[in-house]
Design a protein around this motif. Sequence first.
Motif, short mmCIF file in Angstrom:
data_model
loop_
_atom_site.label_atom_id
_atom_site.label_comp_id
_atom_site.label_asym_id
_atom_site.label_seq_id
_atom_site.Cartn_x
_atom_site.Cartn_y
_atom_site.Cartn_z
N LYS A 74 13.72 20.10 7.69
CA LYS A 74 14.39 21.07 8.55
C LYS A 74 14.07 20.85 10.02
CE LYS A 74 14.98 24.88 5.27
NZ LYS A 74 14.64 26.29 4.95
N GLU A 75 12.89 20.32 10.30
CA GLU A 75 12.49 20.08 11.69
C GLU A 75 13.10 18.79 12.25
OE1 GLU A 75 8.27 20.02 11.74
OE2 GLU A 75 8.05 22.18 11.34
N PHE A 76 13.54 17.90 11.36
CA PHE A 76 14.06 16.61 11.80
C PHE A 76 15.43 16.75 12.44
CE2 PHE A 76 16.73 12.87 10.74
CZ PHE A 76 16.09 11.94 11.55
N LYS A 77 15.62 16.09 13.56
CA LYS A 77 16.91 16.04 14.24
C LYS A 77 17.27 14.57 14.47
CE LYS A 77 17.57 20.50 14.86
NZ LYS A 77 16.46 20.93 14.00
N PRO A 78 18.37 14.10 13.88
CA PRO A 78 18.78 12.71 14.10
C PRO A 78 18.96 12.44 15.60
CG PRO A 78 20.09 13.71 12.36
CD PRO A 78 19.31 14.81 13.01
N PRO A 79 18.67 11.24 16.06
CA PRO A 79 18.80 10.94 17.49
C PRO A 79 20.23 11.06 18.00
CG PRO A 79 18.42 8.94 16.21
CD PRO A 79 18.18 10.08 15.29
N ARG A 80 21.21 10.94 17.11
CA ARG A 80 22.61 11.10 17.48
C ARG A 80 23.39 11.56 16.26
NH1 ARG A 80 24.19 5.99 20.11
NH2 ARG A 80 26.33 6.72 19.92
N PRO A 81 24.55 12.19 16.45
CA PRO A 81 25.34 12.65 15.29
C PRO A 81 25.67 11.50 14.34
CG PRO A 81 26.19 13.59 17.32
CD PRO A 81 25.17 12.57 17.73
N ILE A 82 25.63 11.79 13.05
CA ILE A 82 25.90 10.78 12.03
C ILE A 82 27.39 10.79 11.72
CG2 ILE A 82 25.42 10.09 9.65
CD1 ILE A 82 22.72 11.58 9.97
N THR A 83 28.04 9.65 11.88
CA THR A 83 29.49 9.58 11.67
C THR A 83 29.86 8.33 10.89
OG1 THR A 83 29.86 8.37 13.72
CG2 THR A 83 29.92 10.76 13.86
N THR A 84 31.00 8.39 10.23
CA THR A 84 31.56 7.21 9.55
C THR A 84 33.00 6.97 9.99
OG1 THR A 84 32.31 8.56 7.69
CG2 THR A 84 30.12 7.57 7.51
N GLY A 85 33.48 7.75 10.95
CA GLY A 85 34.88 7.69 11.35
C GLY A 85 35.15 6.71 12.48
N PRO A 86 36.35 6.76 13.04
CA PRO A 86 36.76 5.79 14.06
C PRO A 86 36.17 6.05 15.44
CG PRO A 86 38.53 7.34 13.66
CD PRO A 86 37.47 7.64 12.65
N PHE A 87 35.51 7.22 15.62
CA PHE A 87 34.90 7.53 16.91
C PHE A 87 33.43 7.86 16.72
CE2 PHE A 87 39.37 8.88 17.25
CZ PHE A 87 39.78 8.05 18.29
N ILE A 88 32.63 7.52 17.72
CA ILE A 88 31.20 7.80 17.68
C ILE A 88 30.79 8.51 18.96
CG2 ILE A 88 30.62 5.90 16.14
CD1 ILE A 88 29.75 4.29 18.59
N PHE A 89 29.66 9.19 18.87
CA PHE A 89 29.12 9.94 20.01
C PHE A 89 28.73 9.00 21.15
CE2 PHE A 89 25.29 11.44 22.18
CZ PHE A 89 25.71 12.66 22.67
N LYS A 90 29.09 9.41 22.36
CA LYS A 90 28.71 8.65 23.56
C LYS A 90 27.82 9.49 24.46
CE LYS A 90 28.89 5.33 26.69
NZ LYS A 90 28.22 4.03 26.49
N THR A 91 28.36 10.58 25.00
CA THR A 91 27.58 11.45 25.89
C THR A 91 28.00 12.90 25.67
OG1 THR A 91 29.21 11.23 27.68
CG2 THR A 91 27.35 9.69 27.68
N ALA A 92 27.13 13.80 26.13
CA ALA A 92 27.44 15.23 26.02
C ALA A 92 26.81 15.97 27.18
CB ALA A 92 26.93 15.80 24.70
N THR A 93 27.55 16.92 27.72
CA THR A 93 27.05 17.84 28.73
C THR A 93 27.34 19.25 28.25
OG1 THR A 93 29.12 17.97 29.99
CG2 THR A 93 27.62 16.14 30.50
#
Length: 458
Positions: A74-93
Amino acid sequence: EDDVIWTVLDRVEISDDYTVIFHWKAPFPYGKAMIAISSLINYPYHIYGKWAEKVDPTVPVEEEPNKSLVASLKEFKPPRPITTGPFIFKTATTSELLLVKNPNYWAADTIENWETWFDGVLCRPHMADYNARLNNIMAGEVDLSFITVPKETVDSILTVPGMRFVAPPTASFFDLDFNYDKYPCNILEFRKALAYAIDRRAVQEVAAYYGFPIDKYATGLPKTFEEEWLSPEFLATLETYEYNPQKAEKILRGIGWSRGPDGNWRDAAGKQIKLAITTWGPYQDWVLAADNISHQLTKFGFPTELRPMPPELFYDAWDRGDFHLRVWYVGFWSTLSPWSGYQSTFGWDLTRPESLSWKGRRGLNPKDAVWAAFLVDRLGRAWKPEEQKLIVEKLAELHNKNVPLIPFVQKREYMFQLDGKRVTGWPDPDDPVWDGVTAQGPQCYTTLLVKGILKPVR
């Protein structure tokens, strides 16, 4: 662990690298729909395997070593969102989320002109400032927006060149919910009186003009579900709750209540009844509904304070019971069937102490509470359509008799689509593809992109 699927799913077993076996607590007709629509599993082994390897399947989850493993997980947070689709996380504000084309997308070779396909998707947070969202839409800066607005605002948005409006029905309804632990919400006659005292169509027209009004019964089903599952002959046997303030007054006087010199209601002991209604502050349609209801109740003789709140305060107020009423919703997305909504309303575990309280029973008497829980469980095991329909009728009858909540509109998903500026190829507004948005909006649009139906404007 709090997912509704665990009320019906016992365990998941991996028999080989390509086979997963779901063991249900009992035969469950909505299993495939729930797995496909609402209970998505996205926990790859290369990230979560170190926890999986340490699980001891011979001991309960609340015992060691599993207890510590769960706490660590429960305390673990992946370093970035886990995806399998055509788009991946880049940046967020705080104001934007940028997704870019996934260079390792597993199905890239199936997309026509992958190299010149969409570079990415820029998302603006759903909870962003309401006026800022409208300004972005009116300026043509947004290609797709989900936002429920009054009719005159819809008309204004449609003046933007290339703007389209699509509004498929959602698998949910908005309702007025009760705090059953707070007097007088635990009194059936009070809840019925409010059902008659509130002009539900007026609430719908203010908050969700293009929605389907629910202003005759309180069956606990969205309007389109009601038409599909409940026959006119059955509905004719139910008490109706059409707007009738005179009948509301008669019900209250029947339990010894009366109006004071100021016209406001007093209970049988002479205590004046003042109410508080809360809702999510960031959602304008929710606030409009709560505001309209508060004015109607105040006019009827129940002075009602409106308390729109940010989500964190809203849930805190709910936990503390610091209100009488709230504008809320019941969703049927997990299986797109009556079971989902009735499980949410009536599917309590009667072995838990909190189920013995008024709040736990949703205001039902103990006999009806046990009967409702049994019917929900039975509906989740019924495979024959005729048996399902019979159980749904019994649950609708229970809901209508006890008025655990007052539904007022089946919402439609307001989608504003800008054609020709950055994106083109939108299907026709009456295309059945939009029905998929009811359960899986992002996945629906991703499919339109991947299949080449939506194309970039270069």
